[in-house]
Scaffold this motif. Structure first.
Motif, PDB file in Angstrom:
ATOM      1  N   LYS A 142      -6.088-117.970   5.810  1.00 52.91           N
ATOM      2  CA  LYS A 142      -7.291-118.084   6.648  1.00 52.91           C
ATOM      3  C   LYS A 142      -8.076-119.368   6.335  1.00 52.91           C
ATOM      4  CE  LYS A 142      -7.733-113.095   7.172  1.00 52.91           C
ATOM      5  NZ  LYS A 142      -8.615-111.903   7.035  1.00 52.91           N
ATOM      6  N   ILE A 143      -7.335-120.472   6.163  1.00 52.88           N
ATOM      7  CA  ILE A 143      -7.950-121.769   5.874  1.00 52.88           C
ATOM      8  C   ILE A 143      -7.421-122.778   6.883  1.00 52.88           C
ATOM      9  CG2 ILE A 143      -8.210-123.621   4.189  1.00 52.88           C
ATOM     10  CD1 ILE A 143      -7.710-121.517   2.005  1.00 52.88           C
ATOM     11  N   ALA A 144      -8.299-123.570   7.474  1.00 50.00           N
ATOM     12  CA  ALA A 144      -7.929-124.666   8.368  1.00 50.00           C
ATOM     13  C   ALA A 144      -8.284-125.984   7.687  1.00 50.00           C
ATOM     14  CB  ALA A 144      -8.654-124.538   9.704  1.00 50.00           C
ATOM     15  N   HIS A 145      -7.411-126.967   7.788  1.00 48.89           N
ATOM     16  CA  HIS A 145      -7.618-128.243   7.093  1.00 48.89           C
ATOM     17  C   HIS A 145      -8.763-129.044   7.704  1.00 48.89           C
ATOM     18  CE1 HIS A 145      -6.828-132.335   5.624  1.00 48.89           C
ATOM     19  NE2 HIS A 145      -6.196-131.745   4.608  1.00 48.89           N
ATOM     20  N   CYS A 146      -8.757-129.206   9.029  1.00 50.54           N
ATOM     21  CA  CYS A 146      -9.826-129.854   9.801  1.00 50.54           C
ATOM     22  C   CYS A 146      -9.924-131.369   9.602  1.00 50.54           C
ATOM     23  CB  CYS A 146     -11.194-129.224   9.487  1.00 50.54           C
ATOM     24  SG  CYS A 146     -11.309-127.501   9.993  1.00 50.54           S
ATOM     25  N   SER A 171     -12.045-128.556   4.737  1.00 50.76           N
ATOM     26  CA  SER A 171     -11.398-127.324   5.181  1.00 50.76           C
ATOM     27  C   SER A 171     -12.427-126.243   5.465  1.00 50.76           C
ATOM     28  CB  SER A 171     -10.410-126.830   4.119  1.00 50.76           C
ATOM     29  OG  SER A 171      -9.403-127.794   3.908  1.00 50.76           O
ATOM     30  N   LYS A 172     -12.105-125.438   6.463  1.00 50.11           N
ATOM     31  CA  LYS A 172     -13.019-124.372   6.879  1.00 50.11           C
ATOM     32  C   LYS A 172     -12.224-123.096   7.083  1.00 50.11           C
ATOM     33  CE  LYS A 172     -16.094-127.612   9.251  1.00 50.11           C
ATOM     34  NZ  LYS A 172     -17.130-127.561   8.200  1.00 50.11           N
ATOM     35  N   PRO A 189      -9.187-132.663  21.933  1.00 49.80           N
ATOM     36  CA  PRO A 189     -10.226-132.836  22.963  1.00 49.80           C
ATOM     37  C   PRO A 189     -11.408-131.884  22.793  1.00 49.80           C
ATOM     38  CG  PRO A 189      -8.057-132.910  23.955  1.00 49.80           C
ATOM     39  CD  PRO A 189      -7.855-132.507  22.528  1.00 49.80           C
ATOM     40  N   GLU A 190     -11.129-130.624  22.440  1.00 55.01           N
ATOM     41  CA  GLU A 190     -12.237-129.666  22.294  1.00 55.01           C
ATOM     42  C   GLU A 190     -13.074-129.959  21.051  1.00 55.01           C
ATOM     43  OE1 GLU A 190      -8.570-127.691  20.447  1.00 55.01           O
ATOM     44  OE2 GLU A 190      -9.069-128.920  22.192  1.00 55.01           O
ATOM     45  N   MET A 191     -12.429-130.452  19.981  1.00 53.34           N
ATOM     46  CA  MET A 191     -13.185-130.811  18.786  1.00 53.34           C
ATOM     47  C   MET A 191     -14.021-132.065  19.041  1.00 53.34           C
ATOM     48  SD  MET A 191     -13.948-130.032  15.649  1.00 53.34           S
ATOM     49  CE  MET A 191     -12.665-128.925  15.029  1.00 53.34           C
ATOM     50  N   LEU A 192     -13.474-132.999  19.808  1.00 46.88           N
ATOM     51  CA  LEU A 192     -14.203-134.220  20.132  1.00 46.88           C
ATOM     52  C   LEU A 192     -15.419-133.917  21.001  1.00 46.88           C
ATOM     53  CD1 LEU A 192     -13.981-137.265  19.625  1.00 46.88           C
ATOM     54  CD2 LEU A 192     -12.736-137.443  21.781  1.00 46.88           C
ATOM     55  N   ASN A 193     -15.277-132.918  21.864  1.00 46.83           N
ATOM     56  CA  ASN A 193     -16.389-132.503  22.718  1.00 46.83           C
ATOM     57  C   ASN A 193     -17.290-131.479  22.048  1.00 46.83           C
ATOM     58  OD1 ASN A 193     -15.388-134.144  24.786  1.00 46.83           O
ATOM     59  ND2 ASN A 193     -14.035-132.511  25.531  1.00 46.83           N
ATOM     60  N   ASN A 194     -17.015-131.220  20.750  1.00 44.31           N
ATOM     61  CA  ASN A 194     -17.812-130.248  19.981  1.00 44.31           C
ATOM     62  C   ASN A 194     -17.792-128.875  20.645  1.00 44.31           C
ATOM     63  OD1 ASN A 194     -19.310-129.451  17.812  1.00 44.31           O
ATOM     64  ND2 ASN A 194     -21.251-130.328  18.523  1.00 44.31           N
ATOM     65  N   ASN A 195     -16.607-128.502  21.114  1.00 43.90           N
ATOM     66  CA  ASN A 195     -16.463-127.226  21.805  1.00 43.90           C
ATOM     67  C   ASN A 195     -15.266-126.448  21.248  1.00 43.90           C
ATOM     68  OD1 ASN A 195     -17.091-125.264  23.716  1.00 43.90           O
ATOM     69  ND2 ASN A 195     -15.744-126.186  25.273  1.00 43.90           N
ATOM     70  N   ALA A 196     -14.932-126.670  19.994  1.00 46.78           N
ATOM     71  CA  ALA A 196     -13.778-125.996  19.391  1.00 46.78           C
ATOM     72  C   ALA A 196     -14.101-124.547  19.069  1.00 46.78           C
ATOM     73  CB  ALA A 196     -13.359-126.727  18.120  1.00 46.78           C
ATOM     74  N   LYS A 197     -13.143-123.660  19.350  1.00 46.87           N
ATOM     75  CA  LYS A 197     -13.305-122.239  19.061  1.00 46.87           C
ATOM     76  C   LYS A 197     -12.208-121.706  18.150  1.00 46.87           C
ATOM     77  CE  LYS A 197     -15.670-121.308  23.433  1.00 46.87           C
ATOM     78  NZ  LYS A 197     -15.677-120.526  24.690  1.00 46.87           N
ATOM     79  N   ASN A 198     -11.222-122.540  17.873  1.00 46.70           N
ATOM     80  CA  ASN A 198     -10.134-122.137  16.982  1.00 46.70           C
ATOM     81  C   ASN A 198      -9.722-123.359  16.175  1.00 46.70           C
ATOM     82  OD1 ASN A 198      -7.483-121.507  15.898  1.00 46.70           O
ATOM     83  ND2 ASN A 198      -7.451-119.759  17.287  1.00 46.70           N
ATOM     84  N   TYR A 199     -10.049-123.352  14.893  1.00 43.02           N
ATOM     85  CA  TYR A 199      -9.754-124.505  14.045  1.00 43.02           C
ATOM     86  C   TYR A 199      -8.249-124.744  13.911  1.00 43.02           C
ATOM     87  CZ  TYR A 199     -14.620-124.901  12.475  1.00 43.02           C
ATOM     88  OH  TYR A 199     -15.977-125.102  12.419  1.00 43.02           O
ATOM     89  N   TYR A 200      -7.464-123.669  13.859  1.00 44.54           N
ATOM     90  CA  TYR A 200      -6.023-123.819  13.691  1.00 44.54           C
ATOM     91  C   TYR A 200      -5.400-124.554  14.882  1.00 44.54           C
ATOM     92  CZ  TYR A 200      -7.032-120.002  10.435  1.00 44.54           C
ATOM     93  OH  TYR A 200      -7.579-119.225   9.440  1.00 44.54           O
TER      94      TYR A 200
END
Length: 413
Positions: A142-146, A171-172, A189-200
């Protein structure tokens, strides 16, 4: 750079005045040699008395440092950089100012992936195997590198090649608050738009960009990407992927998708990649077997041709000393007179069983590799020149001449 060298000298010169708040002061064990990186956190090259080299990462935020250490202590994977030691030191710049810095000691890689590629070293599919294995391991925990990028993948050794993921500072956990994290050039794209809902799934897109850079030589600057819409950017990536049709392209199509829900996460990607590898190995195995059988058949045909060409396989007539060709053998057989041919096909009652079996078969003219039969034996008659051996003297034995029988009548007077 001179300021950094002065800073490094001050650390070793003022070891006694530096107070260790947590852990043991690692600078008693390792001596800092040079500065490796100067990003958000500085990274130094350290070396102990035995010549062993390590990477020492400096944190200006003690709380962030404790979080990273706590995370590193939980991880145990062959493709994630190993944690060695850590400490928090209190620096006294003057009597009015004190500063807390954290230091983490980790394994040292020989190259980062970006430097390794620029040196034009070969990069194979082991990179995909090992990075997917490490990131799937993080997802199971349950860890994402990010912050996936070439600078955060290290080449530990070259033979055999070993890659390790480093820098899990950003990591989160999936249940944590969704915030923008990573490097702009490799953000989804979703992380760049600050709209990410799933880090993986966001990390999956970042890893896809990394694979495109490594295996397809695709690179785009942050300014160029900023001028493109998300759809234009995805279309440009898909066109680059479609230039090849192999298992890497099929894997990239599962990663480079505008909608995060259309992507596979790392656990499913690892399974998908293994399936593709097994299919590829099976196809290569079947192809190798086909090639081997074909090579063997060609080999035996060549060997047979060479063997037959020597003439050893064919049974030639006993009186023939030269290795004649097929036409010559046929000509010899066809040159036999019809009377002799008829004698060859006749049954002889006094012949042996082996000769009977041969005589009962009709010998075709084109069956040239069979042994030709001997000519019929001539009647055994005494030759007029036959000699008689008497001791050491040989006298010719002449045949008695046949004369007409007549009677001698006595003459009467």
């Amino acid at each position: 750079m001179n300021d950094q060298n002065d800073y490094l000298k001050d650390i070793h010169a003022n070891l006694k005045s530096i107070k260790c708040i947590q852990g043991s002061n690692i600078f008693y064990k390792y001596q800092i040699k040079e500065l490796l990186g100067n990003g958000q956190n500085r990274v130094y090259l350290g070396q102990d008395l035995f010549g062993r080299q390590v990477a020492i990462k400096e944190h200006h935020d003690a709380n962030a440092m404790k979080k990273e250490v706590q995370l590193l202590e939980q991880l145990n994977h062959p493709n994630i950089v190993q944690y060695l030691d850590s400490c928090i030191l209190l620096h006294s710049n003057n009597q009015y100012h004190q500063e807390q810095n954290g230091y983490i000691c980790m394994e040292l890689g020989k190259f980062d992936l970006d430097t390794y590629k620029k040196k034009k070293y070969p990069i194979g599919k082991e990179l995909i195997d090992q990075t997917l294995s490490a990131l799937a391991y993080l997802q199971r925990n349950k860890i994402a590198h990010c912050d996936i990028k070439p600078a955060n993948i290290l080449v530990m050794q070259r033979d055999p090649i070993v890659y390790k993921i480093c820098d899990v500072a950003q990591s989160k956990r999936q249940e944590s608050e969704f915030l923008q994290a990573g490097t702009y050039k490799y953000m989804s794209p979703e992380m760049l738009n600050n709209n990410a809902k799933n880090y993986y799934l966001s990390d999956v897109f970042s890893l896809g960009l990394l694979f495109l850079y490594v295996f397809r030589d695709f690179s785009i600057s942050w300014m160029q990407r900023k001028n493109l819409t998300d759809i234009e950017f995805i279309e440009q990536l898909i066109n680059k992927i479609d230039e090849n049709d192999d298992e890497i392209s099929r894997l990239l199509k599962q990663m480079i998708q505008l909608n995060p829900e259309d992507r596979l996460d790392f656990i499913k990607l690892e399974e998908y990649w293994h399936q593709q590898q097994q299919k590829e190995e099976k196809q290569e195995f079947n192809l190798t077997q086909t090639r081997q059988l074909r090579a063997q058949s060609n080999f035996f045909s060549i060997q047979e041709d060479q063997y037959y060409a020597t003439g050893k396989f064919f049974r030639q007539p006993q009186n023939s000393k030269s290795k004649g060709s097929r036409k010559q053998l046929l000509q010899q057989f066809q040159s036999i007179s019809p009377q002799k041919k008829s004698l060859l096909l006749q049954k002889q009652p006094n012949s042996t069983s082996k000769s009977r079996k041969f005589q009962q078969q009709v010998l075709p003219l084109d069956n040239y590799f069979q042994k030709l039969p001997k000519s019929p034996e001539k009647s055994k008659t005494s030759s007029p020149t036959k000699t008689i051996v008497i001791g050491k003297i040989q006298l010719p034995q002449l045949k008695e001449e046949r004369t007409n029988s007549f009677k001698i009548r006595p003459f009467q007077f």
